[in-house]
Structure formats: C-alpha cells, structure tokens
Design a protein around this motif. Structure first.
Motif, PDB file in Angstrom:
ATOM      1  N   GLY B 112      10.328   9.710 -39.334  1.00  0.00           N
ATOM      2  CA  GLY B 112      10.696  10.699 -40.348  1.00  0.00           C
ATOM      3  C   GLY B 112      10.438  12.142 -39.937  1.00  0.00           C
ATOM      4  N   GLU B 113       9.622  12.319 -38.922  1.00  0.00           N
ATOM      5  CA  GLU B 113       9.214  13.679 -38.549  1.00  0.00           C
ATOM      6  C   GLU B 113      10.402  14.586 -38.212  1.00  0.00           C
ATOM      7  OE1 GLU B 113       6.543  13.806 -35.217  1.00  0.00           O
ATOM      8  OE2 GLU B 113       5.544  15.573 -36.041  1.00  0.00           O
ATOM      9  N   HIS B 118      14.386  18.916 -38.982  1.00  0.00           N
ATOM     10  CA  HIS B 118      15.749  19.419 -38.787  1.00  0.00           C
ATOM     11  C   HIS B 118      16.534  19.529 -40.083  1.00  0.00           C
ATOM     12  CE1 HIS B 118      15.492  19.452 -34.491  1.00  0.00           C
ATOM     13  NE2 HIS B 118      15.101  18.197 -34.457  1.00  0.00           N
ATOM     14  N   LEU B 119      16.318  18.566 -40.987  1.00  0.00           N
ATOM     15  CA  LEU B 119      17.139  18.544 -42.195  1.00  0.00           C
ATOM     16  C   LEU B 119      16.379  19.079 -43.400  1.00  0.00           C
ATOM     17  CD1 LEU B 119      18.787  15.034 -41.682  1.00  0.00           C
ATOM     18  CD2 LEU B 119      19.488  17.234 -40.768  1.00  0.00           C
ATOM     19  N   GLY B 120      15.104  19.439 -43.201  1.00  0.00           N
ATOM     20  CA  GLY B 120      14.311  20.008 -44.282  1.00  0.00           C
ATOM     21  C   GLY B 120      14.085  19.036 -45.430  1.00  0.00           C
ATOM     22  N   LEU B 121      14.045  17.736 -45.129  1.00  0.00           N
ATOM     23  CA  LEU B 121      13.846  16.752 -46.196  1.00  0.00           C
ATOM     24  C   LEU B 121      12.395  16.747 -46.660  1.00  0.00           C
ATOM     25  CD1 LEU B 121      15.845  13.663 -44.893  1.00  0.00           C
ATOM     26  CD2 LEU B 121      16.638  15.614 -46.218  1.00  0.00           C
ATOM     27  N   THR B 122      12.185  16.300 -47.890  1.00  0.00           N
ATOM     28  CA  THR B 122      10.817  16.132 -48.385  1.00  0.00           C
ATOM     29  C   THR B 122      10.254  14.861 -47.763  1.00  0.00           C
ATOM     30  OG1 THR B 122      11.519  14.778 -50.227  1.00  0.00           O
ATOM     31  CG2 THR B 122      11.431  17.156 -50.600  1.00  0.00           C
ATOM     32  N   ARG B 123       8.960  14.653 -47.960  1.00  0.00           N
ATOM     33  CA  ARG B 123       8.321  13.468 -47.410  1.00  0.00           C
ATOM     34  C   ARG B 123       9.010  12.201 -47.928  1.00  0.00           C
ATOM     35  NH1 ARG B 123       3.085  11.564 -45.425  1.00  0.00           N
ATOM     36  NH2 ARG B 123       2.749  13.687 -44.732  1.00  0.00           N
ATOM     37  N   ARG B 129      15.139   7.825 -45.521  1.00  0.00           N
ATOM     38  CA  ARG B 129      16.033   7.847 -44.360  1.00  0.00           C
ATOM     39  C   ARG B 129      15.426   7.097 -43.172  1.00  0.00           C
ATOM     40  NH1 ARG B 129      20.005  12.086 -44.033  1.00  0.00           N
ATOM     41  NH2 ARG B 129      20.111  11.566 -41.835  1.00  0.00           N
ATOM     42  N   ALA B 130      14.104   7.225 -43.008  1.00  0.00           N
ATOM     43  CA  ALA B 130      13.444   6.517 -41.912  1.00  0.00           C
ATOM     44  C   ALA B 130      13.583   5.009 -42.111  1.00  0.00           C
ATOM     45  CB  ALA B 130      11.974   6.915 -41.832  1.00  0.00           C
ATOM     46  N   CYS B 169      18.394  11.770 -36.874  1.00  0.00           N
ATOM     47  CA  CYS B 169      19.119  12.962 -37.330  1.00  0.00           C
ATOM     48  C   CYS B 169      20.591  12.941 -36.948  1.00  0.00           C
ATOM     49  CB  CYS B 169      18.459  14.223 -36.783  1.00  0.00           C
ATOM     50  SG  CYS B 169      16.805  14.457 -37.391  1.00  0.00           S
ATOM     51  N   GLY B 170      21.083  11.787 -36.501  1.00  0.00           N
ATOM     52  CA  GLY B 170      22.493  11.685 -36.140  1.00  0.00           C
ATOM     53  C   GLY B 170      22.912  12.603 -35.007  1.00  0.00           C
ATOM     54  N   PRO B 171      22.299  12.469 -33.841  1.00  0.00           N
ATOM     55  CA  PRO B 171      22.642  13.357 -32.721  1.00  0.00           C
ATOM     56  C   PRO B 171      24.024  13.016 -32.160  1.00  0.00           C
ATOM     57  CG  PRO B 171      21.178  11.631 -31.962  1.00  0.00           C
ATOM     58  CD  PRO B 171      21.311  11.444 -33.437  1.00  0.00           C
ATOM     59  N   ASP B 172      24.598  13.947 -31.421  1.00  0.00           N
ATOM     60  CA  ASP B 172      25.895  13.698 -30.788  1.00  0.00           C
ATOM     61  C   ASP B 172      25.735  13.052 -29.425  1.00  0.00           C
ATOM     62  OD1 ASP B 172      27.108  14.874 -32.928  1.00  0.00           O
ATOM     63  OD2 ASP B 172      27.073  16.879 -32.044  1.00  0.00           O
ATOM     64  N   ILE B 173      24.625  13.372 -28.787  1.00  0.00           N
ATOM     65  CA  ILE B 173      24.393  12.852 -27.440  1.00  0.00           C
ATOM     66  C   ILE B 173      23.080  12.082 -27.434  1.00  0.00           C
ATOM     67  CG2 ILE B 173      23.987  13.461 -25.024  1.00  0.00           C
ATOM     68  CD1 ILE B 173      25.407  16.127 -25.643  1.00  0.00           C
TER      69      ILE B 173
END
Lengths: 318, 328
Positions: B112-113, B118-123, B129-130, B169-173
């Motif tokens: 989750g870190e 990157h997405l500014g999510l709360t804990r 998502r984790a 975080c859904g990276p492209d690469i």
C-alpha cells in the motif's frame, strides 16, 4: 513470543541467583569482620563474641546465605551496621535520586544519538558525517567526571543557570529537583551518546545496502523516506543491544558522577558503604544493581520482539 | 511512439585505475503490451540496464545517452521527478524475493505504501487497493491477511508480494530482473505465467532479464543478447531463434542442455564457450567478444563492429556475418 519471554524470564532469575552467590562468596572471603569494625580493635573478646552472635555472624555461611536470600525475596533486607536503619529504607531514599538520573541520562543519550547517527549515515563520507564521527570520537575519549567538572564551571559557576551540586529533593518541587539532576545526567549521557551515535551510524549504513531499501526506492520513495521509514527500524536492533549493555556502564558512572555532584544516590551510598565496611548494605546494593542490569537486558529482549516480527512468532527462518 | 526507447546508453564508473565502462552504447526498444527479453551471462550489464531504467544506478556511476519513457528522457530528469515516475510509470521486480521485502513491515503496508505516495490514498483506501493487488497475484486476503510479515511466506509467495507491489499503481513499464532465478522450478513457471497474464491484462511493457533461453522463447516478443556491456544481437524472438547470427548467441544456444525425445539428457557433453567474460577494465580494443570467438580476424581486434541489419528488425554486431564468414 510468550515462550521467548518465559525463557528470558527464567534466565533473569537464574542470573540473579548466580549474582547473589558471587557477591556473598566474595564478601565472605574478603578479610574484615564487621563486628570488629563496629567495636574497634581494642574491643573485649566477649563483647565481640556477643555482637557477632547478635548479628548472626557466628552461624555457618550457608545458613546465613539462605537467610539473606530469603530476606531479599521477602523484602527483608536487614539492618545497616553504620546507619542502624533498615537497608530497604536507605535504598528507597536513594532510589528516588538515582533512578530519575539514570532514566534522564539514558533518554538524553538516545534522543541525541539516534538522530545524529542516522544523519551521519545519510551523509556518508560528507563533511557533516566526518564532523559528527569526529565529535563522537571526542565524546568517547573524554572521561565523564572531567566533563562533569567542565559543565559545572560553565553552567553553574559562569552562567549560574543550575546549582553546582547537591540535590534539592523532590519535596522542593519538580523543576528544582530536575534542575539539580540536569548536569549530572548530561555528564553521564555524553560518552553513552557518543558510542550510540557511532553504533547507529554503522548499523544504518549496513542496512542501507540491503535489497529492501532499493525496493522502497523503486516504489518511488525518496532517499530520505526510504532511510527513515525502511532502514532505521531495521538498524535499531543492534542499537538497542548496545543500549542494554551501556546501562551497566551507566550504573558504574553514577558512582563517580554522584560523588562529583554530591548527589545522595545509590552510587554514593555504595561508595560509602564499602568505605565503612557496611557489608550488608554492600551485598544488598550489588544484588540490586545486578538485578537492574538483568532487568534492563530483559527489556532489551522485549524490545527485539517489538522491533522484529521474526522473533515474535518464535521460530521461522531468520 | 515506443513506450521505452533506450538510445546510446553508456554507464561509467570512475575507479582508482581509470574509467570502467559498464554499459557501452546500448540501444533497446519496448512497445506497449510487449515483452523484451534481455539475455546474457552474469556481468554482461543486464541488471545495470534495469537499474538505469529505474534511475537507481549505484552512487558514483554516470549514465549518458538517453532513456525515453513516453518521450521523456529519464537521464535528464530531476531526482524529484524520478521519484514521481518510479513505482508509478515504471516498476521493478527483483531477483531475490527473500531480501527484497522489508522484514519488519507487514506485507499490506509494503504494497500500500506506493499507493499512498503516488495516488494520495488514505490508509483505508490503500488497504483496499492492496488487497485487490495481492488477490490479483494469487494471494487472497482470506488466506494471506495484510498483517502477515515476509518471513511467514514462502519464496514464491514473497515474489508474488513483490509483483503486487510493483503492480499496485498500474505502471506502464515493468522491469523484472531474473524474477525466477531464486525460486523452485515449479514455482518459476507459475511466476512467469503470472507476469505474462499481467502484461496482457494491463497492456504494460515488460523488460524481462534472464539467462534462461527457455524462458525467453516462451515469454518474450523481442530479445536482445548482451555481452560485456553491449548488445550484440537483437530482434523479434522467433526471428533470432530461427536465424541467430552472432557467434556469441550461437555459443549461448549451444550451451543449453538438450533433452532427447524420451526426456533423458543426451550423453554428449555440454557445449561451453571457452574463456570468460572480460571485466570492465580489461575489455579488448575491438569487438568485445574477440578473445573468445572462433571466427576472429584482424579487423575484429582493431575496431568495434556496429549493428548490421539481417532481416526485419533483426540485427547483430559482427564483422564476419557481413562478410558471410559465419555460415547461416
């Protein structure tokens, strides 16, 4: 976790027992009859014998040992030969000085050393790191009684911020009491902080090489975030080991520092008791000090378990 | 536009005895939804290339050339910008799952870190998502609660956590540096399948570093063979397998253990490439492979061969191919 702590608890009791045997035997072997000291060398043999009987010194050593240990367990610590008051009373009177002093010194050294060590590691081989390492080397090299005298000269004599010695007593209020402990605590904390800074620095440097720090960086954490969030906690495990070991040096340090600052603490009591052959006080105090060292090491073990989940679950691979 | 385009990438290390050139004019191309395999012996610069893509080269190393991600040159980006891109745009799976995870932080927080960063999510949001991320890699929360610590998982499970972390975080690469080397053979296949599925599902680009040619054949669309800090042959994987040209590539394939049809290993001794990879300081002046190559001529000792096109997007850097010395 529970099994781990139970094992440590058994170790704690065993260590204390061994300490008691050693202290008792050493004082048994040492020359110097307390009764003779009390009465003086010109005492009549029958008076001496009467006093020895009253003090229980005519009984065999093993019996006196068990009586003494039994007393320790039940809190019946015996009577001081010189002060003629129960030893427990003496100790309680002094603990309220020595314990806050030790806690203050440990807190100060930790609060100073850990951030400095981490900062030095994060600036590895840069000027700040070299300056901090050099300062730490100084701190280790300076004897704390001499540093104490310097502190008195500066803060008490020149600046007159705090008293030069003596203890205001907790009855005088919280702040005056803390004030009189401030300089001694600093003097005690200096060498400790110096050593801790170095240990923290090298431990953090080691952890920074670990793969998981790189993983944290790959997640997007900045160098500093990876350092504080991922490296420091792992690095603290060896640091608290040293912290535990240092506690015994801290106790030894209080004996000197309490004399420099005229603090009525346990260290001074021990010093006086040895000088006056108040053997019962010496015995009780040494076991008490040994006990506190063992207890602190037990707390260090608990600290490991808090920091490192691998120890909590008891087995697992390391 | 290519998702990732590496042009003339050089990485140098200033040492006491001179400059070590660890990577020498590396050119690579990766498109969306594709998998690029980097193959070569230990020390050929595969991992260095991976770290360069992540902007995580060890201190003291200098990189020049360009690494373009969606047209943005990473080698000219500020550290702050790189922190924004790492984990968000490009993520990495490491070789050693045993040490890649922080031993004192629960897996849920490690996954989750990046989300919180990157997405500014709360804990709470990041935990949700984790959980999804971990479920996607085959670690459902019912059996693998977020509070587990790495030491409570097996190697394969840990590598799944590392992959979940990279995916979060859904990276492209995705850069995977020998992701299966440290794992059991049975688990290797599972992890590779998982990576292949994920590339399809999220339409990412995967850079897969390996020394296992079987893995390259099965998983990758294009491949590049590296030797002593250089790319010596590259092209579409099936093309390279069918018409491999560079003597080093051929040696590498010949050194692969072969099995007869009944599954037993053949009795013929395993082929090897004589000599060993020259280290970065003692590389020969001409072709890097010249000291171990059976076809070496004078020109190979004098100058460095450039990439020559052999077919559609297939190329190799060898003087002898151009002259027809190496039989096809």
């Amino acid at each position: 976790m529970t099994l781990f702590l139970v094992k440590r608890l058994i170790m704690l009791v065993a260590t204390l027992l061994v300490a008691a045997v050693v202290v008792f035997s050493v004082l048994e072997i040492l020359p110097g009859d307390p009764a003779l000291v009390m009465l003086g060398v010109s005492a009549q043999p029958d008076t001496l014998a009467a006093l020895r009987a009253e003090m229980g010194l005519d009984q065999p050593a093993w019996l006196r040992f068990f009586q003494w240990v039994g007393g320790l367990v039940t809190g019946e610590l015996g009577r001081s030969y010189t002060y003629d008051v129960p030893v427990s009373e003496l100790i309680v009177e002094r603990v309220v000085v020595s314990l806050p002093l030790a806690v203050m010194a440990l807190t100060l050294s930790t609060v100073i050393a850990i951030p400095l060590g981490v900062i030095a590691a994060s600036r590895h081989n840069k000027p700040l790191d070299i300056a901090l390492t050099g300062a730490a080397q100084f701190g280790i090299a300076i004897p704390n009684f001499w540093f104490a005298i310097l502190l008195i000269l500066l803060f008490s004599v020149t600046l007159q911020w705090v008293p030069a010695g003596g203890f205001a007593g907790w009855d005088a209020g919280f702040w005056p009491a803390v004030q009189s402990l401030l300089l001694p605590a600093f003097a005690l904390a200096l060498p400790q902080a110096a050593i801790l800074t170095r240990v923290t620095r090298s431990s953090v440097l080691e952890v920074l090489q670990e793969d998981f720090v790189r993983t944290a960086r790959a997640k997007g954490l900045s160098r500093n975030a990876a350092l504080w969030r991922h490296a420091v906690r792992n690095a603290l495990i060896p640091v608290i080991t040293i912290l535990g070991l240092q506690f015994s040096f801290l106790l030894a340090g209080t004996i000197i520092i309490e004399n420099v600052f005229y603090l009525p603490g346990l260290g001074r009591l021990l010093f006086q008791a040895i000088a006056q052959r108040d053997l019962i006080v010496v015995k009780d105090l040494v076991v008490l000090l040994a006990g506190s060292v063992v207890l602190v090491n037990f707390l260090v073990d608990v600290g490991y378990a808090v920091l490192d989940p691998r120890l909590r679950s008891g087995g697992g691979h390391v | 536009m290519a998702l990732l385009s590496i042009e003339n990438l050089c990485v140098e290390l200033e040492g006491p005895e001179g400059t070590y050139r660890l990577l020498d004019e590396v050119n690579l191309l990766l498109n969306k939804g594709q998998c690029l395999g980097l193959v070569g012996e230990s020390g050929c610069g595969k991992s260095m290339t991976a770290l360069a893509i992540m902007g995580l080269l060890p201190q003291g190393m200098r990189a020049h050339g360009s690494i373009l991600v969606d047209g943005e040159d990473l080698l000219r980006a500020e550290e702050e910008r790189l922190c924004q891109l790492r984990g968000r745009k490009m993520a990495m799976v490491f070789q050693e799952p045993m040490t890649a995870l922080n031993p004192v932080v629960p897996i849920g927080r490690q996954v989750g870190e990046g989300l919180r960063l990157h997405l500014g999510l709360t804990r709470h949001e990041s935990e949700t998502r984790a959980t999804q991320s971990l479920a996607r890699v085959g670690l459902p929360v019912e059996r693998f609660p977020l509070g587990l610590f790495p030491h409570q998982l097996s190697g394969g499970q840990r590598q799944r956590v590392v992959i979940a972390m990279a995916l979060a975080c859904g990276p492209d690469i995705l850069v995977a540096d020998e992701p299966t080397t440290a794992l059991d053979v049975t688990v290797q296949a599972q992890i590779l399948d998982l990576l292949a599925e994920i590339i399809d599902e999220f339409d990412m680009g995967l850079v897969l570093i390996t020394h296992d040619l079987g893995v390259v054949a099965e998983t990758t669309d294009t491949m590049a063979v590296m030797y002593a800090g250089r790319v010596v042959e590259d092209g579409p994987t099936d093309e390279v397998f069918r018409r491999m040209a560079h003597p080093y590539t051929r040696g590498l394939f010949a050194a692969m253990p072969s099995h007869s049809s009944d599954g037993a290993a053949t009795r013929t001794p395993l082929s090897t490439i004589p000599g060993r990879v020259p280290d970065a300081l003692s590389r020969p002046a001409g072709c890097p492979f010249v000291t171990r190559c059976g076809f070496a001529t004078d020109v190979c000792h004098q100058s460095v061969p450039q990439m020559e096109a052999l077919g559609h997007r297939h190329g190799a850097a060898c003087f002898n191919i151009a002259r027809g010395e190496v039989d096809q």
